[in-house]
Motif scaffolding. Structure first.
Motif, PDB file in Angstrom:
ATOM      1  N   VAL A  44       3.171  31.477  23.546  1.00  0.00           N
ATOM      2  CA  VAL A  44       3.073  30.261  22.750  1.00  0.00           C
ATOM      3  C   VAL A  44       2.254  29.260  23.553  1.00  0.00           C
ATOM      4  CG1 VAL A  44       4.363  28.372  21.692  1.00  0.00           C
ATOM      5  CG2 VAL A  44       5.287  30.692  21.658  1.00  0.00           C
ATOM      6  N   PRO A  45       1.185  28.706  22.956  1.00  0.00           N
ATOM      7  CA  PRO A  45       0.369  27.754  23.719  1.00  0.00           C
ATOM      8  C   PRO A  45       1.135  26.466  23.983  1.00  0.00           C
ATOM      9  CG  PRO A  45      -0.361  27.838  21.445  1.00  0.00           C
ATOM     10  CD  PRO A  45       0.681  28.904  21.604  1.00  0.00           C
ATOM     11  N   SER A  46       0.851  25.857  25.116  1.00  0.00           N
ATOM     12  CA  SER A  46       1.483  24.588  25.447  1.00  0.00           C
ATOM     13  C   SER A  46       0.924  23.498  24.533  1.00  0.00           C
ATOM     14  CB  SER A  46       1.212  24.216  26.903  1.00  0.00           C
ATOM     15  OG  SER A  46      -0.161  23.897  27.066  1.00  0.00           O
ATOM     16  N   ARG A  47       1.612  22.391  24.505  1.00  0.00           N
ATOM     17  CA  ARG A  47       1.158  21.264  23.697  1.00  0.00           C
ATOM     18  C   ARG A  47      -0.219  20.799  24.170  1.00  0.00           C
ATOM     19  NH1 ARG A  47       5.553  16.997  22.487  1.00  0.00           N
ATOM     20  NH2 ARG A  47       6.238  18.735  21.262  1.00  0.00           N
ATOM     21  N   ARG A  48      -0.438  20.817  25.472  1.00  0.00           N
ATOM     22  CA  ARG A  48      -1.731  20.415  26.035  1.00  0.00           C
ATOM     23  C   ARG A  48      -2.844  21.366  25.580  1.00  0.00           C
ATOM     24  NH1 ARG A  48      -4.545  16.200  28.488  1.00  0.00           N
ATOM     25  NH2 ARG A  48      -6.463  17.204  29.088  1.00  0.00           N
ATOM     26  N   THR A  49      -2.550  22.662  25.545  1.00  0.00           N
ATOM     27  CA  THR A  49      -3.534  23.643  25.089  1.00  0.00           C
ATOM     28  C   THR A  49      -3.902  23.389  23.634  1.00  0.00           C
ATOM     29  OG1 THR A  49      -2.722  25.294  26.647  1.00  0.00           O
ATOM     30  CG2 THR A  49      -3.968  26.113  24.767  1.00  0.00           C
ATOM     31  N   VAL A  50      -2.918  23.069  22.816  1.00  0.00           N
ATOM     32  CA  VAL A  50      -3.182  22.768  21.406  1.00  0.00           C
ATOM     33  C   VAL A  50      -4.042  21.514  21.291  1.00  0.00           C
ATOM     34  CG1 VAL A  50      -2.098  22.095  19.223  1.00  0.00           C
ATOM     35  CG2 VAL A  50      -1.102  23.933  20.591  1.00  0.00           C
ATOM     36  N   GLN A  51      -3.735  20.492  22.090  1.00  0.00           N
ATOM     37  CA  GLN A  51      -4.528  19.264  22.068  1.00  0.00           C
ATOM     38  C   GLN A  51      -5.970  19.534  22.492  1.00  0.00           C
ATOM     39  OE1 GLN A  51      -2.158  16.862  24.694  1.00  0.00           O
ATOM     40  NE2 GLN A  51      -1.052  15.890  23.013  1.00  0.00           N
ATOM     41  N   ASP A  52      -6.144  20.355  23.528  1.00  0.00           N
ATOM     42  CA  ASP A  52      -7.492  20.678  24.003  1.00  0.00           C
ATOM     43  C   ASP A  52      -8.268  21.472  22.957  1.00  0.00           C
ATOM     44  OD1 ASP A  52      -6.972  19.373  26.364  1.00  0.00           O
ATOM     45  OD2 ASP A  52      -6.663  21.204  27.541  1.00  0.00           O
ATOM     46  N   ALA A  53      -7.594  22.431  22.302  1.00  0.00           N
ATOM     47  CA  ALA A  53      -8.253  23.231  21.266  1.00  0.00           C
ATOM     48  C   ALA A  53      -8.699  22.342  20.110  1.00  0.00           C
ATOM     49  CB  ALA A  53      -7.316  24.327  20.774  1.00  0.00           C
ATOM     50  N   ARG A  54      -7.847  21.407  19.728  1.00  0.00           N
ATOM     51  CA  ARG A  54      -8.206  20.477  18.655  1.00  0.00           C
ATOM     52  C   ARG A  54      -9.397  19.618  19.059  1.00  0.00           C
ATOM     53  NH1 ARG A  54      -6.626  15.135  18.155  1.00  0.00           N
ATOM     54  NH2 ARG A  54      -7.083  14.237  16.136  1.00  0.00           N
ATOM     55  N   ALA A  55      -9.415  19.169  20.298  1.00  0.00           N
ATOM     56  CA  ALA A  55     -10.525  18.334  20.777  1.00  0.00           C
ATOM     57  C   ALA A  55     -11.841  19.106  20.751  1.00  0.00           C
ATOM     58  CB  ALA A  55     -10.241  17.822  22.186  1.00  0.00           C
ATOM     59  N   VAL A  56     -11.808  20.368  21.148  1.00  0.00           N
ATOM     60  CA  VAL A  56     -13.021  21.192  21.130  1.00  0.00           C
ATOM     61  C   VAL A  56     -13.483  21.415  19.695  1.00  0.00           C
ATOM     62  CG1 VAL A  56     -13.927  23.508  21.607  1.00  0.00           C
ATOM     63  CG2 VAL A  56     -12.591  22.305  23.343  1.00  0.00           C
ATOM     64  N   LEU A  57     -12.558  21.757  18.811  1.00  0.00           N
ATOM     65  CA  LEU A  57     -12.925  21.966  17.408  1.00  0.00           C
ATOM     66  C   LEU A  57     -13.467  20.682  16.793  1.00  0.00           C
ATOM     67  CD1 LEU A  57     -13.054  23.829  14.974  1.00  0.00           C
ATOM     68  CD2 LEU A  57     -10.690  23.187  14.457  1.00  0.00           C
ATOM     69  N   ARG A  58     -12.835  19.560  17.096  1.00  0.00           N
ATOM     70  CA  ARG A  58     -13.302  18.276  16.574  1.00  0.00           C
ATOM     71  C   ARG A  58     -14.718  17.977  17.060  1.00  0.00           C
ATOM     72  NH1 ARG A  58      -9.429  14.380  18.424  1.00  0.00           N
ATOM     73  NH2 ARG A  58     -10.860  13.962  20.095  1.00  0.00           N
ATOM     74  N   SER A  59     -15.003  18.273  18.323  1.00  0.00           N
ATOM     75  CA  SER A  59     -16.335  18.057  18.866  1.00  0.00           C
ATOM     76  C   SER A  59     -17.361  18.951  18.177  1.00  0.00           C
ATOM     77  CB  SER A  59     -16.321  18.324  20.372  1.00  0.00           C
ATOM     78  OG  SER A  59     -17.594  18.155  20.913  1.00  0.00           O
ATOM     79  N   ALA A  60     -17.008  20.215  17.970  1.00  0.00           N
ATOM     80  CA  ALA A  60     -17.930  21.144  17.308  1.00  0.00           C
ATOM     81  C   ALA A  60     -18.205  20.706  15.877  1.00  0.00           C
ATOM     82  CB  ALA A  60     -17.360  22.557  17.334  1.00  0.00           C
ATOM     83  N   LEU A  61     -17.158  20.293  15.173  1.00  0.00           N
ATOM     84  CA  LEU A  61     -17.348  19.876  13.782  1.00  0.00           C
ATOM     85  C   LEU A  61     -18.098  18.553  13.676  1.00  0.00           C
ATOM     86  CD1 LEU A  61     -13.979  20.992  12.148  1.00  0.00           C
ATOM     87  CD2 LEU A  61     -16.187  22.150  12.135  1.00  0.00           C
ATOM     88  N   THR A  62     -17.945  17.691  14.653  1.00  0.00           N
ATOM     89  CA  THR A  62     -18.739  16.458  14.678  1.00  0.00           C
ATOM     90  C   THR A  62     -20.215  16.800  14.808  1.00  0.00           C
ATOM     91  OG1 THR A  62     -16.936  15.154  15.595  1.00  0.00           O
ATOM     92  CG2 THR A  62     -19.163  14.304  15.946  1.00  0.00           C
ATOM     93  N   ASN A  63     -20.509  17.786  15.645  1.00  0.00           N
ATOM     94  CA  ASN A  63     -21.893  18.242  15.790  1.00  0.00           C
ATOM     95  C   ASN A  63     -22.395  18.855  14.483  1.00  0.00           C
ATOM     96  OD1 ASN A  63     -24.060  18.629  17.939  1.00  0.00           O
ATOM     97  ND2 ASN A  63     -23.958  20.651  16.978  1.00  0.00           N
ATOM     98  N   ALA A  64     -21.539  19.588  13.805  1.00  0.00           N
ATOM     99  CA  ALA A  64     -21.920  20.186  12.514  1.00  0.00           C
ATOM    100  C   ALA A  64     -22.197  19.097  11.483  1.00  0.00           C
ATOM    101  CB  ALA A  64     -20.828  21.122  12.015  1.00  0.00           C
ATOM    102  N   MET A  65     -21.462  17.996  11.537  1.00  0.00           N
ATOM    103  CA  MET A  65     -21.743  16.871  10.634  1.00  0.00           C
ATOM    104  C   MET A  65     -23.105  16.274  10.949  1.00  0.00           C
ATOM    105  SD  MET A  65     -18.122  14.844  10.302  1.00  0.00           S
ATOM    106  CE  MET A  65     -18.920  13.404   9.658  1.00  0.00           C
ATOM    107  N   THR A  66     -23.419  16.155  12.235  1.00  0.00           N
ATOM    108  CA  THR A  66     -24.726  15.623  12.647  1.00  0.00           C
ATOM    109  C   THR A  66     -25.851  16.504  12.119  1.00  0.00           C
ATOM    110  OG1 THR A  66     -23.732  14.718  14.640  1.00  0.00           O
ATOM    111  CG2 THR A  66     -26.118  14.967  14.650  1.00  0.00           C
TER     112      THR A  66
END
Length: 125
Positions: A44-66
């Motif tokens: 089970v991923p730690s809460r920090r791992t989930v937060q980091d994964a979300r941050a990476v996905l958010r960054s990638a999708l922000t780039n996709a919006m650009t």
């Protein structure tokens, strides 16, 4: 019917190679671990791992919006709870004494710093 819009997996592969990797220091390039490589370890991923994964996905999708591939970054809408702060219990006098004795016996080079920290205490904030 073929589509010209990449899947999320296809986009993330390209984003990592073309956007992220060129800016990484050589020491930061690591092989993906476990679930990221498709070999889930069933942990089970730690809460920090989930937060980091979300941050990476958010960054990638922000780039996709650009790049005008998507109109909305849905990862930005997801709320991830912050980690609970653990209440820290100070050491008792006996625990501090045992720690200092062990550090002195091990000839720890930081022994004088430990004495100062325990004698003066940590400053809050």
């Amino acid at each position: 019917m073929a589509t010209s819009t990449p899947t999320l997996a296809q986009y993330l592969d390209r984003w990592l190679k073309e956007v992220v990797e060129p800016d990484l220091k050589p020491t930061r390039r690591e092989e993906p671990r476990c679930c990221a490589a498709g070999d889930c370890c069933d942990q089970v991923p730690s809460r920090r791992t989930v937060q980091d994964a979300r941050a990476v996905l958010r960054s990638a999708l922000t780039n996709a919006m650009t790049e005008e591939l998507i109109s909305k970054n849905v990862a930005g809408l997801v709320k991830v709870r912050s980690g609970r702060k653990m209440k820290r219990m100070p050491w008792s006098v006996e625990e501090a004494r045992q720690f200092l004795e062990a550090a002195r016996a091990a000839r720890d080079p930081l022994y004088p710093a430990y004495v100062l920290i325990l004698a003066l205490g940590f400053r809050r904030g």
